[in-house]
Design a protein around this motif. Structure first.
Motif, PDB file in Angstrom:
ATOM      1  N   LYS A  10     -10.117 -16.212 -10.586  1.00 20.91           N
ATOM      2  CA  LYS A  10     -11.294 -17.003 -10.219  1.00 20.91           C
ATOM      3  C   LYS A  10     -12.538 -16.138 -10.335  1.00 20.91           C
ATOM      4  N   ASN A  11     -13.519 -16.626 -11.060  1.00 20.58           N
ATOM      5  CA  ASN A  11     -14.812 -15.939 -11.197  1.00 20.58           C
ATOM      6  C   ASN A  11     -14.671 -14.484 -11.643  1.00 20.58           C
ATOM      7  N   GLY A  12     -13.753 -14.263 -12.569  1.00 17.83           N
ATOM      8  CA  GLY A  12     -13.589 -12.925 -13.126  1.00 17.83           C
ATOM      9  C   GLY A  12     -12.704 -12.005 -12.317  1.00 17.83           C
ATOM     10  N   VAL A  13     -12.169 -12.492 -11.201  1.00 16.30           N
ATOM     11  CA  VAL A  13     -11.321 -11.673 -10.329  1.00 16.30           C
ATOM     12  C   VAL A  13      -9.895 -12.197 -10.388  1.00 16.30           C
ATOM     13  N   ALA A  14      -8.954 -11.320 -10.743  1.00 15.42           N
ATOM     14  CA  ALA A  14      -7.533 -11.665 -10.722  1.00 15.42           C
ATOM     15  C   ALA A  14      -6.924 -11.108  -9.443  1.00 15.42           C
ATOM     16  N   THR A  15      -6.370 -11.994  -8.633  1.00 13.52           N
ATOM     17  CA  THR A  15      -5.710 -11.574  -7.403  1.00 13.52           C
ATOM     18  C   THR A  15      -4.200 -11.643  -7.605  1.00 13.52           C
ATOM     19  N   LEU A  16      -3.540 -10.503  -7.453  1.00 16.43           N
ATOM     20  CA  LEU A  16      -2.092 -10.405  -7.578  1.00 16.43           C
ATOM     21  C   LEU A  16      -1.524 -10.221  -6.174  1.00 16.43           C
ATOM     22  N   THR A  17      -0.777 -11.215  -5.727  1.00 12.57           N
ATOM     23  CA  THR A  17      -0.240 -11.198  -4.368  1.00 12.57           C
ATOM     24  C   THR A  17       1.253 -10.924  -4.393  1.00 12.57           C
ATOM     25  N   LEU A  18       1.658  -9.838  -3.748  1.00 12.13           N
ATOM     26  CA  LEU A  18       3.075  -9.538  -3.588  1.00 12.13           C
ATOM     27  C   LEU A  18       3.657 -10.613  -2.677  1.00 12.13           C
ATOM     28  N   ASN A  19       4.670 -11.314  -3.158  1.00 16.33           N
ATOM     29  CA  ASN A  19       5.079 -12.549  -2.479  1.00 16.33           C
ATOM     30  C   ASN A  19       6.568 -12.557  -2.116  1.00 16.33           C
ATOM     31  N   ARG A  20       6.951 -11.596  -1.278  1.00 14.93           N
ATOM     32  CA  ARG A  20       8.287 -11.612  -0.668  1.00 14.93           C
ATOM     33  C   ARG A  20       8.113 -11.402   0.844  1.00 14.93           C
ATOM     34  N   PRO A  21       7.371 -12.303   1.484  1.00 20.40           N
ATOM     35  CA  PRO A  21       7.001 -12.089   2.886  1.00 20.40           C
ATOM     36  C   PRO A  21       8.187 -11.971   3.834  1.00 20.40           C
ATOM     37  N   GLU A  22       9.327 -12.570   3.456  1.00 18.66           N
ATOM     38  CA  GLU A  22      10.500 -12.520   4.330  1.00 18.66           C
ATOM     39  C   GLU A  22      11.064 -11.113   4.470  1.00 18.66           C
ATOM     40  N   VAL A  23      10.720 -10.220   3.529  1.00 17.77           N
ATOM     41  CA  VAL A  23      11.145  -8.813   3.609  1.00 17.77           C
ATOM     42  C   VAL A  23       9.917  -7.902   3.564  1.00 17.77           C
ATOM     43  N   PHE A  24       8.810  -8.395   4.116  1.00 17.44           N
ATOM     44  CA  PHE A  24       7.561  -7.638   4.194  1.00 17.44           C
ATOM     45  C   PHE A  24       7.110  -7.130   2.832  1.00 17.44           C
ATOM     46  N   ASN A  25       7.341  -7.960   1.809  1.00 20.89           N
ATOM     47  CA  ASN A  25       6.913  -7.670   0.434  1.00 20.89           C
ATOM     48  C   ASN A  25       7.473  -6.351  -0.088  1.00 20.89           C
ATOM     49  N   SER A  26       8.678  -6.016   0.359  1.00 23.48           N
ATOM     50  CA  SER A  26       9.331  -4.827  -0.189  1.00 23.48           C
ATOM     51  C   SER A  26       9.764  -5.110  -1.628  1.00 23.48           C
ATOM     52  N   PHE A  27       9.793  -4.059  -2.430  1.00 19.11           N
ATOM     53  CA  PHE A  27      10.055  -4.205  -3.861  1.00 19.11           C
ATOM     54  C   PHE A  27      11.537  -4.281  -4.172  1.00 19.11           C
ATOM     55  N   PRO A  99     -11.816  -2.112 -12.396  1.00 14.58           N
ATOM     56  CA  PRO A  99     -11.615  -1.727 -10.997  1.00 14.58           C
ATOM     57  C   PRO A  99     -10.461  -2.491 -10.363  1.00 14.58           C
ATOM     58  N   ILE A 100      -9.618  -1.770  -9.639  1.00 14.01           N
ATOM     59  CA  ILE A 100      -8.483  -2.366  -8.941  1.00 14.01           C
ATOM     60  C   ILE A 100      -8.639  -2.092  -7.450  1.00 14.01           C
ATOM     61  N   ILE A 101      -8.642  -3.160  -6.684  1.00  9.33           N
ATOM     62  CA  ILE A 101      -8.861  -3.085  -5.242  1.00  9.33           C
ATOM     63  C   ILE A 101      -7.556  -3.373  -4.528  1.00  9.33           C
ATOM     64  N   ALA A 102      -7.160  -2.510  -3.616  1.00 16.76           N
ATOM     65  CA  ALA A 102      -6.030  -2.797  -2.735  1.00 16.76           C
ATOM     66  C   ALA A 102      -6.581  -3.461  -1.485  1.00 16.76           C
ATOM     67  N   ALA A 103      -6.268  -4.735  -1.307  1.00 19.75           N
ATOM     68  CA  ALA A 103      -6.662  -5.469  -0.106  1.00 19.75           C
ATOM     69  C   ALA A 103      -5.479  -5.417   0.848  1.00 19.75           C
ATOM     70  N   VAL A 104      -5.488  -4.422   1.723  1.00 14.24           N
ATOM     71  CA  VAL A 104      -4.317  -4.140   2.549  1.00 14.24           C
ATOM     72  C   VAL A 104      -4.370  -5.021   3.794  1.00 14.24           C
ATOM     73  N   ASN A 105      -3.567  -6.065   3.755  1.00 12.70           N
ATOM     74  CA  ASN A 105      -3.588  -7.110   4.776  1.00 12.70           C
ATOM     75  C   ASN A 105      -2.601  -6.883   5.909  1.00 12.70           C
ATOM     76  N   GLY A 106      -1.748  -5.870   5.778  1.00 12.03           N
ATOM     77  CA  GLY A 106      -0.747  -5.581   6.795  1.00 12.03           C
ATOM     78  C   GLY A 106      -0.146  -4.224   6.523  1.00 12.03           C
ATOM     79  N   VAL A 107       0.943  -3.916   7.201  1.00 13.15           N
ATOM     80  CA  VAL A 107       1.524  -2.581   7.087  1.00 13.15           C
ATOM     81  C   VAL A 107       1.775  -2.203   5.625  1.00 13.15           C
ATOM     82  N   ALA A 108       1.457  -0.955   5.296  1.00  5.78           N
ATOM     83  CA  ALA A 108       1.718  -0.390   3.967  1.00  5.78           C
ATOM     84  C   ALA A 108       2.557   0.854   4.189  1.00  5.78           C
ATOM     85  N   ALA A 109       3.826   0.770   3.807  1.00  4.28           N
ATOM     86  CA  ALA A 109       4.755   1.858   4.101  1.00  4.28           C
ATOM     87  C   ALA A 109       5.441   2.354   2.835  1.00  4.28           C
ATOM     88  N   GLY A 110       5.767   3.631   2.809  1.00  4.04           N
ATOM     89  CA  GLY A 110       6.490   4.198   1.679  1.00  4.04           C
ATOM     90  C   GLY A 110       5.745   3.987   0.368  1.00  4.04           C
TER      91      GLY A 110
END
Length: 260
Positions: A10-27, A99-110
Protein backbone atom coordinates in the motif's frame (compact mmCIF):
# COMPACT_ATOMS: atom_id res chain seq x y z
CA UNK A 1 0.12 -18.72 -1.71
CA UNK A 2 1.87 -19.00 1.65
CA UNK A 3 -0.28 -18.80 4.75
CA UNK A 4 2.73 -18.23 6.99
CA UNK A 5 3.71 -14.91 5.42
CA UNK A 6 1.06 -12.31 4.74
CA UNK A 7 2.03 -9.58 2.26
CA UNK A 8 0.24 -6.27 1.86
CA UNK A 9 1.40 -3.49 -0.46
CA UNK A 10 0.00 0.00 0.00
CA UNK A 11 1.34 3.41 -1.01
CA UNK A 12 4.76 2.04 -1.87
CA UNK A 13 5.14 0.11 1.40
CA UNK A 14 5.21 -3.70 1.43
CA UNK A 15 4.34 -5.15 4.82
CA UNK A 16 5.46 -8.75 5.37
CA UNK A 17 3.77 -10.26 8.41
CA UNK A 18 5.10 -13.44 9.98
CA UNK A 19 1.87 -15.37 10.40
CA UNK A 20 2.22 -18.35 12.73
CA UNK A 21 0.77 -16.70 15.85
CA UNK A 22 -0.10 -20.03 17.48
CA UNK A 23 3.65 -20.68 17.91
CA UNK A 24 4.66 -17.03 18.41
CA UNK A 25 5.70 -16.79 14.75
CA UNK A 26 8.57 -19.21 15.22
CA UNK A 27 10.20 -20.31 11.97
CA UNK A 28 9.70 -23.61 10.26
CA UNK A 29 11.10 -24.38 6.82
CA UNK A 30 7.99 -23.26 4.97
CA UNK A 31 7.90 -19.85 6.64
CA UNK A 32 11.64 -19.29 6.16
CA UNK A 33 11.49 -20.09 2.45
CA UNK A 34 8.30 -18.04 2.01
CA UNK A 35 9.89 -14.99 3.65
CA UNK A 36 12.85 -15.30 1.29
CA UNK A 37 10.51 -15.49 -1.68
CA UNK A 38 8.58 -12.41 -0.59
CA UNK A 39 11.78 -10.45 0.03
CA UNK A 40 12.96 -11.35 -3.49
CA UNK A 41 9.63 -10.17 -4.93
CA UNK A 42 9.86 -6.87 -3.02
CA UNK A 43 13.42 -6.35 -4.24
CA UNK A 44 12.38 -6.46 -7.89
CA UNK A 45 9.00 -4.70 -7.58
CA UNK A 46 9.54 -1.07 -8.57
CA UNK A 47 6.31 -0.07 -6.83
CA UNK A 48 7.78 -1.14 -3.46
CA UNK A 49 9.94 1.61 -1.97
CA UNK A 50 10.03 0.46 1.65
CA UNK A 51 9.55 -2.90 3.38
CA UNK A 52 8.18 -3.67 6.83
CA UNK A 53 8.70 -6.98 8.62
CA UNK A 54 6.36 -7.56 11.56
CA UNK A 55 4.52 -10.37 13.34
CA UNK A 56 0.92 -11.35 13.86
CA UNK A 57 -0.57 -11.86 17.30
CA UNK A 58 1.38 -11.31 20.49
CA UNK A 59 4.92 -11.97 19.21
CA UNK A 60 7.30 -10.65 16.60
CA UNK A 61 9.19 -13.93 16.30
CA UNK A 62 10.28 -16.53 18.84
CA UNK A 63 13.07 -17.86 16.60
CA UNK A 64 13.24 -21.46 15.47
CA UNK A 65 10.24 -23.74 15.91
CA UNK A 66 11.77 -26.38 18.20
CA UNK A 67 9.03 -28.85 17.33
CA UNK A 68 10.47 -28.97 13.82
CA UNK A 69 13.99 -29.80 15.01
CA UNK A 70 12.84 -32.38 17.56
CA UNK A 71 10.52 -34.26 15.20
CA UNK A 72 12.53 -36.92 13.29
CA UNK A 73 10.07 -36.73 10.40
CA UNK A 74 10.34 -32.95 10.02
CA UNK A 75 13.85 -32.02 11.19
CA UNK A 76 15.84 -30.61 8.26
CA UNK A 77 19.04 -30.52 10.37
CA UNK A 78 20.92 -27.46 11.56
CA UNK A 79 23.15 -27.29 8.48
CA UNK A 80 20.12 -26.89 6.23
CA UNK A 81 18.33 -24.60 8.71
CA UNK A 82 21.26 -22.20 8.78
CA UNK A 83 22.43 -22.39 5.17
CA UNK A 84 18.97 -22.50 3.56
CA UNK A 85 16.78 -20.65 6.08
CA UNK A 86 18.40 -18.00 8.24
CA UNK A 87 21.61 -17.09 6.42
CA UNK A 88 19.77 -16.29 3.17
CA UNK A 89 17.16 -14.22 5.06
CA UNK A 90 19.87 -12.06 6.65
CA UNK A 91 21.75 -11.77 3.35
CA UNK A 92 18.62 -10.64 1.53
CA UNK A 93 17.70 -8.09 4.21
CA UNK A 94 21.12 -6.50 3.87
CA UNK A 95 21.38 -6.79 0.06
CA UNK A 96 18.01 -5.27 -0.87
CA UNK A 97 18.71 -1.63 -1.64
CA UNK A 98 15.46 -0.42 -0.11
CA UNK A 99 14.88 0.51 3.53
CA UNK A 100 13.64 -2.40 5.65
CA UNK A 101 11.91 -1.64 8.93
CA UNK A 102 11.44 -4.18 11.71
CA UNK A 103 8.15 -3.32 13.39
CA UNK A 104 8.64 -5.34 16.55
CA UNK A 105 5.15 -5.88 17.92
CA UNK A 106 6.01 -8.46 20.58
CA UNK A 107 8.78 -10.63 21.95
CA UNK A 108 11.76 -11.12 19.61
CA UNK A 109 13.84 -14.08 20.70
CA UNK A 110 16.74 -16.03 19.24
CA UNK A 111 16.81 -15.78 15.47
CA UNK A 112 13.78 -13.49 15.71
CA UNK A 113 15.78 -10.92 17.66
CA UNK A 114 18.70 -11.14 15.25
CA UNK A 115 16.53 -10.82 12.15
CA UNK A 116 15.08 -7.66 13.69
CA UNK A 117 18.44 -6.02 14.41
CA UNK A 118 19.68 -6.88 10.89
CA UNK A 119 17.02 -4.53 9.49
CA UNK A 120 17.79 -0.90 8.71
CA UNK A 121 15.44 0.60 11.28
CA UNK A 122 13.99 -1.15 14.32
CA UNK A 123 10.93 0.25 16.09
CA UNK A 124 9.32 -1.51 19.06
CA UNK A 125 6.65 -0.63 21.59
CA UNK A 126 7.22 -0.46 25.34
CA UNK A 127 5.88 -3.96 26.08
CA UNK A 128 8.39 -5.69 23.78
CA UNK A 129 11.44 -7.62 24.91
CA UNK A 130 14.50 -8.92 23.07
CA UNK A 131 16.19 -12.15 24.13
CA UNK A 132 19.38 -13.84 22.93
CA UNK A 133 17.86 -17.15 23.95
CA UNK A 134 20.42 -19.52 22.40
CA UNK A 135 22.50 -20.22 25.51
CA UNK A 136 19.38 -21.32 27.39
CA UNK A 137 19.26 -24.48 25.27
CA UNK A 138 22.96 -25.02 24.68
CA UNK A 139 23.26 -23.31 21.27
CA UNK A 140 25.32 -20.40 19.95
CA UNK A 141 23.81 -17.22 18.46
CA UNK A 142 23.13 -17.35 14.73
CA UNK A 143 21.35 -15.22 12.11
CA UNK A 144 24.29 -12.77 12.21
CA UNK A 145 23.68 -11.85 15.83
CA UNK A 146 27.38 -12.12 16.61
CA UNK A 147 28.06 -9.76 13.70
CA UNK A 148 25.51 -7.01 14.31
CA UNK A 149 24.93 -6.93 18.08
CA UNK A 150 28.55 -6.13 19.10
CA UNK A 151 28.60 -3.37 16.49
CA UNK A 152 25.36 -1.92 17.82
CA UNK A 153 25.91 -2.06 21.58
CA UNK A 154 29.59 -2.90 22.09
CA UNK A 155 31.52 -6.13 22.55
CA UNK A 156 31.18 -6.44 26.31
CA UNK A 157 27.45 -5.83 26.46
CA UNK A 158 26.77 -8.16 23.54
CA UNK A 159 28.91 -10.88 25.12
CA UNK A 160 26.99 -10.67 28.40
CA UNK A 161 23.57 -10.69 26.76
CA UNK A 162 24.46 -13.66 24.58
CA UNK A 163 26.00 -15.70 27.37
CA UNK A 164 23.45 -14.91 30.08
CA UNK A 165 20.40 -14.82 27.82
CA UNK A 166 18.99 -11.82 29.66
CA UNK A 167 15.62 -10.39 28.64
CA UNK A 168 16.08 -6.80 27.41
CA UNK A 169 13.12 -4.43 27.45
CA UNK A 170 12.49 -2.25 24.42
CA UNK A 171 13.24 0.81 26.56
CA UNK A 172 16.64 -0.57 27.54
CA UNK A 173 17.27 -1.73 23.97
CA UNK A 174 16.77 1.84 22.77
CA UNK A 175 19.03 3.26 25.46
CA UNK A 176 21.88 0.90 24.58
CA UNK A 177 21.55 1.55 20.83
CA UNK A 178 20.19 -1.87 19.89
CA UNK A 179 17.08 -0.36 18.29
CA UNK A 180 16.15 3.00 16.79
CA UNK A 181 13.00 3.87 18.73
CA UNK A 182 10.58 2.66 21.39
CA UNK A 183 6.99 3.92 21.47
CA UNK A 184 3.99 3.49 23.70
CA UNK A 185 1.73 0.60 22.80
CA UNK A 186 -0.97 3.04 21.67
CA UNK A 187 1.40 5.00 19.42
CA UNK A 188 3.18 2.00 17.89
CA UNK A 189 1.12 1.53 14.74
CA UNK A 190 1.01 5.26 14.01
CA UNK A 191 4.80 5.48 14.39
CA UNK A 192 5.30 2.58 11.98
CA UNK A 193 2.95 4.09 9.41
CA UNK A 194 4.53 7.54 9.69
CA UNK A 195 8.08 6.22 9.38
CA UNK A 196 7.36 3.90 6.47
CA UNK A 197 5.37 6.49 4.54
CA UNK A 198 8.20 8.98 5.02
CA UNK A 199 10.71 6.46 3.68
CA UNK A 200 8.46 5.51 0.74
CA UNK A 201 8.35 9.16 -0.34
CA UNK A 202 12.09 9.70 -0.10
CA UNK A 203 14.72 9.24 -2.86
CA UNK A 204 14.82 5.44 -2.89
CA UNK A 205 17.93 5.20 -5.04
CA UNK A 206 19.94 7.33 -2.62
CA UNK A 207 18.64 5.36 0.37
CA UNK A 208 19.70 2.14 -1.34
CA UNK A 209 23.18 3.47 -1.98
CA UNK A 210 23.40 4.65 1.63
CA UNK A 211 22.58 1.10 2.70
CA UNK A 212 25.32 -0.22 0.41
CA UNK A 213 27.80 2.20 1.97
CA UNK A 214 26.88 1.09 5.46
CA UNK A 215 27.23 -2.57 4.49
CA UNK A 216 30.68 -1.99 2.98
CA UNK A 217 31.80 0.10 5.96
CA UNK A 218 31.77 -3.08 8.05
CA UNK A 219 34.94 -4.27 6.31
CA UNK A 220 36.44 -1.35 4.37
CA UNK A 221 39.46 0.68 5.29
CA UNK A 222 39.02 4.44 5.51
CA UNK A 223 40.57 4.86 2.07
CA UNK A 224 38.27 2.25 0.56
CA UNK A 225 35.22 3.83 2.16
CA UNK A 226 36.13 7.33 0.95
CA UNK A 227 36.56 5.98 -2.58
CA UNK A 228 33.19 4.23 -2.46
CA UNK A 229 31.49 7.34 -1.08
CA UNK A 230 32.92 9.35 -3.97
CA UNK A 231 31.78 6.82 -6.57
CA UNK A 232 28.24 6.58 -5.23
CA UNK A 233 27.91 10.32 -4.63
CA UNK A 234 28.76 10.96 -8.27
CA UNK A 235 26.14 8.37 -9.26
CA UNK A 236 23.55 9.89 -6.92
CA UNK A 237 24.20 13.36 -8.34
CA UNK A 238 23.14 12.07 -11.76
CA UNK A 239 19.77 10.80 -10.53
CA UNK A 240 16.38 12.31 -11.28
CA UNK A 241 15.68 12.50 -7.56
CA UNK A 242 18.72 14.70 -6.99
CA UNK A 243 17.57 17.09 -9.70
CA UNK A 244 14.11 17.14 -8.16
CA UNK A 245 15.49 17.68 -4.67
CA UNK A 246 17.59 20.68 -5.76
CA UNK A 247 14.72 22.14 -7.77
CA UNK A 248 12.34 21.80 -4.83
CA UNK A 249 14.87 23.46 -2.51
CA UNK A 250 15.33 26.41 -4.88
CA UNK A 251 11.58 26.72 -5.47
CA UNK A 252 10.82 26.35 -1.75
CA UNK A 253 8.40 23.45 -2.23
CA UNK A 254 8.11 19.85 -1.11
CA UNK A 255 10.05 17.50 -3.43
CA UNK A 256 8.22 14.80 -5.36
CA UNK A 257 10.73 11.96 -5.42
CA UNK A 258 10.11 9.05 -7.80
CA UNK A 259 12.88 6.74 -6.62
CA UNK A 260 14.91 7.19 -9.84
Amino acid sequence: MSQSIHKDIKNGVATLTLNRPEVFNSFNREMALSLQSELDACATDASVRAIVITGSGKAFCAGQDLKEVTDPALNPGFKKILEEHYNPIISKIRAIEKPIIAAVNGVAAGAGANIAIACDIVIAHEKVSFIQAFSKIGLVPDSAGTFFLPRLIGFGKASALMMLGDKVSATDAEKMGMIYKVTTLDDFQTEIETTTMTLAQMPTKALGMTKRLLNESMNNTLAQQLALESMLQIEAAQSEDYAEGVAAFVEKRKPNFKGN
